[in-house]
Design a protein around this motif. Sequence first.
Motif, PDB file in Angstrom:
ATOM      1  N   UNK A 275       0.853  -1.245   0.001  1.00 56.08           N
ATOM      2  CA  UNK A 275      -0.089   0.056   0.026  1.00 56.08           C
ATOM      3  C   UNK A 275       0.744   1.263  -0.046  1.00 56.08           C
ATOM      4  N   UNK A 276       1.998   1.189   0.768  1.00 54.45           N
ATOM      5  CA  UNK A 276       2.845   2.216   0.802  1.00 54.45           C
ATOM      6  C   UNK A 276       3.531   2.627  -0.572  1.00 54.45           C
ATOM      7  N   UNK A 278       2.412   1.714  -3.406  1.00 54.22           N
ATOM      8  CA  UNK A 278       1.103   2.211  -4.331  1.00 54.22           C
ATOM      9  C   UNK A 278       0.972   3.660  -4.242  1.00 54.22           C
ATOM     10  N   UNK A 279       1.129   4.056  -2.841  1.00 54.48           N
ATOM     11  CA  UNK A 279       0.715   5.624  -2.669  1.00 54.48           C
ATOM     12  C   UNK A 279       1.975   6.298  -3.435  1.00 54.48           C
ATOM     13  N   UNK A 281       3.297   5.244  -6.183  1.00 57.07           N
ATOM     14  CA  UNK A 281       3.207   5.160  -7.578  1.00 57.07           C
ATOM     15  C   UNK A 281       1.906   6.195  -7.818  1.00 57.07           C
ATOM     16  N   UNK A 282       1.040   6.335  -7.130  1.00 54.78           N
ATOM     17  CA  UNK A 282      -0.096   7.117  -7.546  1.00 54.78           C
ATOM     18  C   UNK A 282       0.496   8.867  -7.616  1.00 54.78           C
ATOM     19  N   UNK A 283       1.643   9.059  -6.758  1.00 57.58           N
ATOM     20  CA  UNK A 283       2.299  10.463  -6.828  1.00 57.58           C
ATOM     21  C   UNK A 283       3.104  10.502  -8.093  1.00 57.58           C
TER      22      UNK A 283
ATOM     23  N   UNK B  72      -8.436   0.473  -9.004  1.00 53.99           N
ATOM     24  CA  UNK B  72      -6.958   0.292  -9.289  1.00 53.99           C
ATOM     25  C   UNK B  72      -6.668   0.665 -10.686  1.00 53.99           C
ATOM     26  N   UNK B  77      -2.882   1.315 -11.302  1.00 57.22           N
ATOM     27  CA  UNK B  77      -2.158   0.398 -10.296  1.00 57.22           C
ATOM     28  C   UNK B  77      -2.244  -0.822 -10.810  1.00 57.22           C
ATOM     29  N   UNK B 103      -5.673   9.374  -4.506  1.00 56.85           N
ATOM     30  CA  UNK B 103      -6.047   8.289  -4.145  1.00 56.85           C
ATOM     31  C   UNK B 103      -6.045   8.157  -2.518  1.00 56.85           C
ATOM     32  N   UNK B 105      -6.519   5.170   0.235  1.00 64.85           N
ATOM     33  CA  UNK B 105      -6.566   3.666   0.374  1.00 64.85           C
ATOM     34  C   UNK B 105      -7.561   3.367   1.603  1.00 64.85           C
ATOM     35  N   UNK B 106      -7.581   1.914   1.860  1.00 68.37           N
ATOM     36  CA  UNK B 106      -8.356   1.511   2.773  1.00 68.37           C
ATOM     37  C   UNK B 106      -7.864   1.941   4.241  1.00 68.37           C
ATOM     38  N   UNK B 107      -6.448   1.793   4.270  1.00 66.42           N
ATOM     39  CA  UNK B 107      -5.926   2.434   5.668  1.00 66.42           C
ATOM     40  C   UNK B 107      -5.314   3.790   5.414  1.00 66.42           C
ATOM     41  N   UNK B 109      -2.252   4.598   5.725  1.00 68.77           N
ATOM     42  CA  UNK B 109      -1.049   4.546   5.198  1.00 68.77           C
ATOM     43  C   UNK B 109      -0.183   5.956   5.332  1.00 68.77           C
ATOM     44  N   UNK B 110      -0.273   6.430   6.446  1.00 67.82           N
ATOM     45  CA  UNK B 110       0.541   7.476   6.762  1.00 67.82           C
ATOM     46  C   UNK B 110       1.809   7.112   7.140  1.00 67.82           C
ATOM     47  N   UNK B 170      -4.328  14.485   2.444  1.00 67.28           N
ATOM     48  CA  UNK B 170      -2.832  14.124   1.827  1.00 67.28           C
ATOM     49  C   UNK B 170      -3.443  13.873   0.250  1.00 67.28           C
TER      50      UNK B 170
END
Lengths: 381, 279
Positions: A275-276, A278-279, A281-283, B72, B77, B103, B105-107, B109-110, B170
């Motif tokens: 997930x981190x 992917x994050x 990647x979205x940037x 996604x 993605x 985007x 996410x479900x969590x 993700x900070x 964010x």
Amino acid sequence: MSTQTVSRSRVDIPALLAWFIVALVVVGLFCPIFRPDFRVMDVPRLSLCLVILAIAAVRYELGFMRNRFGDLMLGVVTAVAAWLLIGTVSNHPGDAALGFWALTVAAWASAWLFVERLASWKSASKTTERLINLVIPALFGLTLLVLWQIIVTGAGIPKVLLPAPSEIWLRLINSVPTLWADFRQTFLKAVLAGYAIGCGSAFLTAILVDRVPFLRRGLLPIGNLVSALPIIGVAPIMVMWFGFDWPSKAAVVIIMTFFPMLVNTVAGLSASDSMQRDLMRTYASGYWQTLVKLRLPMAMPFIFNALKINSTLALIGAIVAEFFGTPTVGMGFRISTEVGRMNVDMVWAEIAVAAVAGSLFYGLVAVIERKVTFWHASVRG
Amino acid sequence: MTSLAGAKDTEMVEKHTGASPDRVIDIEKLSLTFETGDGPVHALSDIDLKIEQGDFVSFIGPSGCGKTTLLRVIADLEKPTAGKITVNGVSPEEARLNRAYGYVFQAAALYSWRTIASNVALPLEIMRLSRSERQERVARNLELVNLSGFEQKYPWQLSGGMQQRASIARALAVEPDLLLMDEPFGALDEIVRDHLNEQLLQLWAKTSKTVAFVTHSIPEAVFLSTKIVVLCPRPGRIYDVIESDLPRERSLDIRETPEFLRIAHRVREGLKAGHSYED
């Protein structure tokens, strides 16, 4: 049933210790402390001190001075008793009898009791609490040293087998120039240079390995192979390659530290979850941005593990490598020659220097780790 | 009605060559098949979907229906194996490189080594915005999600709901016209969730962004959306698309109205039918 087990397991250790101390002091007062027939009464200062010690120990049970002042007094009396025991035994080396050993155990037990009391102090401020947390392990170390001193002198253990701490200390302060030269040669040159080059190059290799998957399959097994090489086989070869001076020792240190750092950094670089990534990647983040902003911070706990392991490995490697040819200076060189000349106190002095240097080095890395990975669950507590 | 829509269309075609400029997402006959050890898995099959500027679209369906996968794919993605998709008139990859969407996410993700402010600034650093611009956007977006005053806190010092709000800030800081949200409130309790839903609606009304929102909660989907896409599994496909006629300005009370219940009923029927289809 369960309450019974709980109550049974709750032994009142301080009370037990207190009565134990009283019993031992009584034994010490009425048995000869040194052969052939030397009694504690012959040293009035010591007997007086021991009586006070016994009273201070059981004062909780007798019901007076149940406060911090009493606890501190117990500590001071214990220290004086230990000091007097050391002084007395140095006049009768190797002659200790039953009474003396009883008194030694009594001093040890009262040190334990003092620490027990200290640990139960409900402190008002945070600084005193922190101070107590520092004092307790220091007292533990000090107790070990005192016991070592008393037992070695009292039992008359030969110096070649185990010198007393006082002898090691004397040797240490009388050979400061030699020890400093050895320390500079081994630690400040070989260890630090080898550690920096070994960890640094392993870090860069890890990033390369991570970037080029082909290298992961090629380089990691080779790194594994090199780390499996026995140091006593590698060290002479390094001496032949890089000469007698410190560069050959630094080379051994590099070989020892490279692999732990490489493996840990490679593992750390893949510690970020999908997930981190992917994050990022979205940037539309590039490889280097993702590396610097996500993957390296995530890898830091792994990297610091390797740095800590390597801080002690490096010192061991450099000292052992000096057994295989060095100029006439260096901690490993000194240890190997002084053992040959039966100067065991000098060997112990070098060991003491190595222990302190190694611990401080490790501690320094650990402190930096806490600053860098403050966010990690294992640190933020 | 039809003629009006037609007239509007021709006008747009005159102004801009190609697809409608208001069309944010255009999906045609899109399929995605994962090759696994147990043979191919048809995650998405034959998806046709248009999302216009300003829409709030919810994807709802049971787990395994491909709703997250669809989101996604829009975010680049995942790559589709067949069909066409454009985001803002270009390929998803190009849209991603243009930073066309945010985007969530479900969590949350900070990143736990960054403060809340610096977490929100993360995409802005990657976009190489100036320091003053970053500070300005961080302050504005944290205020938007009611997190002013928490700038210097670390994520682990905040509750789950606050963390998720920070992650929304964010995504908003990128200032995208398109917001992709993958069950952003799935892990939160009902009360916090209602509250964040309301805030999200206000935000959407204020900024007129396009939102694609994945959820498995029927009330959430109906409450938030102008358009509800019901998906069903094996293979993942669109079962029903419901255009909501609820007013754009809504409060939580709307959930008691007959219109709301009617739409919710239709969604539920769709979900049920989609399930029984395979049995």
